[in-house]
Motif scaffolding. Sequence first.
Motif, short mmCIF file in Angstrom:
data_model
loop_
_atom_site.label_atom_id
_atom_site.label_comp_id
_atom_site.label_asym_id
_atom_site.label_seq_id
_atom_site.Cartn_x
_atom_site.Cartn_y
_atom_site.Cartn_z
N UNK A 165 0.83 -1.21 0.00
CA UNK A 165 0.00 0.00 0.00
C UNK A 165 0.86 1.26 0.00
N UNK A 166 1.93 1.24 0.77
CA UNK A 166 2.79 2.43 0.85
C UNK A 166 3.49 2.69 -0.49
N UNK A 167 3.80 1.62 -1.23
CA UNK A 167 4.39 1.81 -2.56
C UNK A 167 3.37 2.44 -3.52
N UNK A 168 2.12 1.96 -3.46
CA UNK A 168 1.07 2.54 -4.30
C UNK A 168 0.79 3.98 -3.88
N UNK A 169 0.88 4.23 -2.60
CA UNK A 169 0.66 5.58 -2.08
C UNK A 169 1.70 6.55 -2.62
N UNK A 170 2.94 6.08 -2.75
CA UNK A 170 4.01 6.91 -3.31
C UNK A 170 3.65 7.35 -4.73
N UNK B 225 0.67 7.65 -6.00
CA UNK B 225 -0.43 8.62 -5.93
C UNK B 225 0.06 9.99 -5.50
N UNK B 226 1.02 10.02 -4.59
CA UNK B 226 1.58 11.31 -4.16
C UNK B 226 2.28 11.97 -5.33
N UNK B 227 3.05 11.21 -6.08
CA UNK B 227 3.76 11.77 -7.23
C UNK B 227 2.80 12.30 -8.29
N UNK B 228 1.66 11.61 -8.46
CA UNK B 228 0.68 12.04 -9.45
C UNK B 228 -0.24 13.14 -8.91
N UNK C 112 -2.80 12.68 -6.83
CA UNK C 112 -4.16 12.15 -6.77
C UNK C 112 -4.62 12.11 -5.31
N UNK C 113 -5.32 13.16 -4.89
CA UNK C 113 -5.72 13.26 -3.48
C UNK C 113 -6.85 12.29 -3.13
N UNK C 114 -7.72 11.97 -4.07
CA UNK C 114 -8.78 11.01 -3.78
C UNK C 114 -8.20 9.64 -3.47
N UNK C 115 -7.21 9.23 -4.25
CA UNK C 115 -6.57 7.94 -4.00
C UNK C 115 -5.83 7.96 -2.67
N UNK C 116 -5.24 9.11 -2.32
CA UNK C 116 -4.55 9.22 -1.03
C UNK C 116 -5.51 9.02 0.13
N UNK C 117 -6.70 9.58 0.03
CA UNK C 117 -7.70 9.38 1.08
C UNK C 117 -8.07 7.90 1.21
N UNK C 118 -8.21 7.21 0.08
CA UNK C 118 -8.50 5.79 0.11
C UNK C 118 -7.36 5.00 0.76
#
Length: 163
Positions: free
Chosen positions: A23-28, A30-33, A35-41
């Motif tokens: 999850x933390x890898x996917x979160x990285x 999303x942060x780079x892109x 994408x705040x909605x994905x960050x909330x998820x």
Amino acid sequence: MQAQSLITTLEKLHKLHRSLYDLSLEKTDSIKKGNTEALNDFIKKEQNHISAINTLENQRQKLAADFLLQRGASAGTPNLSEVIRHADDGDKPELERLKAELLALTVKLREQNELNQKLVYQSLQFVNMNLSMLQPQPEQTNYSRPTENKGQPSQKSMFDSKA
């Protein structure tokens, strides 16, 4: 028998930590892109993982304390190293392997979370910089002699100096 239930709990902890790391890898990404909605998820998913990890960790501590009590050792703070010392020779390699894997995974998870934290901080700095550039800046008030105010109307002071 008690060591086997502890090994099962450690394997579950390893799976949850691995999932949290993924999850933390996917979160990285999303942060780079941005994408705040994905960050909330991701935050919601992480909270669920952390809750499950805490539950399993409490279970692990109870199992370790019970195991150490059965072996006649003090169970003040039941840690895995103590359990390994008192475990049967057949269970020691498995416990040591799980301990090493969990330790390595938690180090990787900590590093990934630090990277995510730095990326979020840099993003916030960028947003703040852009906001400050877009907002009008208040004029600087300089104190000078009235004769030096070229073309500016004189402003009355708030204090009456003759009083």
